[in-house]
Design an enzyme around this catalytic site. Sequence first.
Site, PDB file in Angstrom:
ATOM      1  N   HIS A  18       3.238  51.427 -50.216  1.00  0.00           N
ATOM      2  CA  HIS A  18       3.918  50.584 -49.235  1.00  0.00           C
ATOM      3  C   HIS A  18       3.475  49.124 -49.296  1.00  0.00           C
ATOM      4  O   HIS A  18       3.977  48.311 -48.529  1.00  0.00           O
ATOM      5  CB  HIS A  18       3.663  51.158 -47.843  1.00  0.00           C
ATOM      6  N   ASP A  19       2.509  48.802 -50.156  1.00  0.00           N
ATOM      7  CA  ASP A  19       2.054  47.412 -50.303  1.00  0.00           C
ATOM      8  C   ASP A  19       2.503  46.791 -51.621  1.00  0.00           C
ATOM      9  O   ASP A  19       2.221  45.615 -51.871  1.00  0.00           O
ATOM     10  CB  ASP A  19       0.514  47.342 -50.283  1.00  0.00           C
ATOM     11  N   ASP A  50      -3.710  59.125 -42.771  1.00  0.00           N
ATOM     12  CA  ASP A  50      -4.296  57.832 -43.066  1.00  0.00           C
ATOM     13  C   ASP A  50      -5.305  57.504 -41.962  1.00  0.00           C
ATOM     14  O   ASP A  50      -4.984  57.617 -40.777  1.00  0.00           O
ATOM     15  CB  ASP A  50      -3.183  56.771 -43.063  1.00  0.00           C
ATOM     16  N   GLU A  94      -9.227  54.021 -50.281  1.00  0.00           N
ATOM     17  CA  GLU A  94      -8.552  52.842 -50.827  1.00  0.00           C
ATOM     18  C   GLU A  94      -9.617  51.776 -51.077  1.00  0.00           C
ATOM     19  O   GLU A  94     -10.274  51.312 -50.136  1.00  0.00           O
ATOM     20  CB  GLU A  94      -7.506  52.315 -49.841  1.00  0.00           C
ATOM     21  N   ASP A 123      -8.317  53.884 -45.354  1.00  0.00           N
ATOM     22  CA  ASP A 123      -7.829  52.519 -45.566  1.00  0.00           C
ATOM     23  C   ASP A 123      -8.993  51.552 -45.827  1.00  0.00           C
ATOM     24  O   ASP A 123     -10.005  51.590 -45.109  1.00  0.00           O
ATOM     25  CB  ASP A 123      -7.070  52.088 -44.302  1.00  0.00           C
TER      26      ASP A 123
HETATM   27  O1  TEU Z   1      -4.169  47.502 -47.665  1.00  0.00           O
HETATM   28  C1  TEU Z   1      -5.283  46.868 -48.141  1.00  0.00           C
HETATM   29  C2  TEU Z   1      -5.096  45.692 -49.017  1.00  0.00           C
HETATM   30  O2  TEU Z   1      -6.016  44.915 -49.181  1.00  0.00           O
HETATM   31  C3  TEU Z   1      -3.853  45.438 -49.705  1.00  0.00           C
HETATM   32  O3  TEU Z   1      -3.185  46.363 -50.374  1.00  0.00           O
HETATM   33  C4  TEU Z   1      -3.087  44.376 -49.030  1.00  0.00           C
HETATM   34  O4  TEU Z   1      -1.904  44.821 -48.463  1.00  0.00           O
HETATM   35  C5  TEU Z   1      -2.808  43.354 -50.079  1.00  0.00           C
HETATM   36  O5  TEU Z   1      -4.026  42.970 -50.633  1.00  0.00           O
HETATM   37  C6  TEU Z   1      -2.165  42.150 -49.504  1.00  0.00           C
HETATM   38  O6  TEU Z   1      -1.904  41.269 -50.553  1.00  0.00           O
HETATM   39  C7  TEU Z   1      -4.319  48.402 -46.618  1.00  0.00           C
HETATM   40  C8  TEU Z   1      -2.982  48.978 -46.227  1.00  0.00           C
HETATM   41  O7  TEU Z   1      -2.475  49.727 -47.288  1.00  0.00           O
HETATM   42  C9  TEU Z   1      -2.090  47.854 -45.796  1.00  0.00           C
HETATM   43  O8  TEU Z   1      -0.771  48.289 -45.529  1.00  0.00           O
HETATM   44  C10 TEU Z   1      -2.705  47.230 -44.581  1.00  0.00           C
HETATM   45  O9  TEU Z   1      -1.975  46.099 -44.206  1.00  0.00           O
HETATM   46  C11 TEU Z   1      -4.151  46.818 -44.823  1.00  0.00           C
HETATM   47  O10 TEU Z   1      -4.915  47.826 -45.471  1.00  0.00           O
HETATM   48  C12 TEU Z   1      -4.843  46.555 -43.514  1.00  0.00           C
HETATM   49  O11 TEU Z   1      -5.051  47.743 -42.808  1.00  0.00           O
END
Ligand code: TEU
Length: 565
Positions: free
Chosen positions: A328-329, A103, A255, A204
């Site tokens: 994970h989100d 990542d 992403e 990311d």
């Molecule tokens: O996530 C980006 C992101 O915008 C989302 O999936 C976010 O967690 C969600 O919109 C919140 O409601 C990435 C990563 O996957 C995440 O774990 C990180 O927190 C984020 O970037 C910041 O690096």
Amino acid sequence: MTTVVNDDQWWKTASIYQIYPKSFCDSGSKGTGDIQGIISKLDYLKLLGVDAIWLTPVYASPMIDNGYDISDYYAINPDFGTMADFDLLLDQAHQRGIRIIMDIVVNHTSTEHQWFQSALGDKNSPYRDYYIWKDPVDGGVPNNWQSKFGGSAWELDEQTGQYFLHLFAKEQADLNWENSKVRAEVKEVISFWAEKGVDGFRLDVINLISKQQDFPNDDIGDGRRFYTDGPRVHEYLQEISEAVFQKYGSVTVGEMSSTTLEHCQQYSSLDNKELSMVFNFHHLKVDYPNGEKWTKAPFDFLQLKQIFNHWQTGLNGKGWGALFWCNHDQPRVVSRLGDDQQYRVESAKMLGASVHMMQGTPYIYQGEEIGMTNPGYTSIEQYRDVESTNMYDIMVKQQGVSHDEMMAILAQKSRDNSRTPMQWNDQAYAGFSKGQPWLEVASNYPEINAEQAVDDSNSVFYFYQKLIQLRKEIEVITTGTYEDLYPEHESIFGYERKSETQTLICLNNYYGVETECVLPQGFDTSKANYVLGNYSDLSGSVSQHQVLRPYETRIILLNTMLLDN
Ligand code: TEU
């Protein structure tokens, strides 16, 4: 038009497994997972049959956002182990034919990164321009942009009187990609890991790196339209790709937050100028009424099908997408779109089949392959995620939402739903750790765990194993066109994939009541076979009239080539 697959595009027939190291496996009793723990589970992943692992961040980090706040891109977080552990993981995975995807978080760094530490409070620091600083406007924040985790996206640096931008937590400062030195640093970081033999990168929030430089106030929104798929994003990606990804032959997945099909066609365009493939999240907003995540709401089934149709037909022959339900989100899909009680096993399999038979590269998030569920936390003390705790404070303490209402929303929407420790067996702490885990294990671990799944030939695990195999055996899954067969059906999601030699139909009942449909007229059922289903008695000849039981899935294949011969 069907898609052509070249030899160097191994990832088009691959399935990728996502590991969230903090919650995967603890080799000791710290209560947090580590790299040695991952190594001890490689044979399990080999048995599942995945081709690659995407490892979420393991770099040095104060862990405000569990590693998405990096303080040193060249070091492993001691909580996870050492660089020697990492090298061993790479070697051990490669020995098993499993590739490693790292990542890369370069929209922002931790405010503890030495670049930011030097920049903070010092306008003359050589690193000041690595970040985005603005003077106050009318004595306050430079504009109304909101952080994705709630509140303003600006934080004041008291010593210099300027604000810095953070699209996420205030401990995650956005990098200034306009500065060519920042881009040079990024290339160096990625090259370092590619040189080590890492096979690819997940980037990311990569579509947020280019901000509109006049930083306007957003009268109709939270500011995202001024930095999402921003003015120079394609130029930046082409620059990094040419310097690093193409040089090392890395697979890349970006992403893409709140993106569009048109931009994704370009990010993942088949000339490989930018990235191999993209994640988009539109299909995971079908339970966000009016785009609002922080509500408790059912999902919109017809909209889900429309979104898949839009992306499947729009990317075919133009780009490449990642296929996924969980990460994970996101909450666990079996709790979100399936039935995590009576039909847990059936619905977990059905949901797996419905994305794995599409065009793209499937991603399986740890625990999805055994049908793990949301934990159903009832107390705010059980949550750890910075987004969840921020939103609790904002909604309960500032906006007056009741505690009970917010707890119900978090139980449905919190990112911690997917971050609970991996359930390995029915022993203490689900076999995840010998000590108390950092986040509470879901209480259903005595029944739902990997050991049980591996022992049971009807488990979700073996169904996923089969889905992974099918992608390698049946070419139409990778190359075929996509057509939604029943866009208006109230409970069936059924689509057809077609290539010159094969036609595949995937039928899925998304609800707990029996329902029916009729296969397309031109589909010669007498020559078709059932390839896979989630009810053990599915066999024999394929009938035109299909009756699907609760959460039933059926995959049907017609080999037109065989007919001609
Ligand atoms: O996530 C980006 C992101 O915008 C989302 O999936 C976010 O967690 C969600 O919109 C919140 O409601 C990435 C990563 O996957 C995440 O774990 C990180 O927190 C984020 O970037 C910041 O690096």
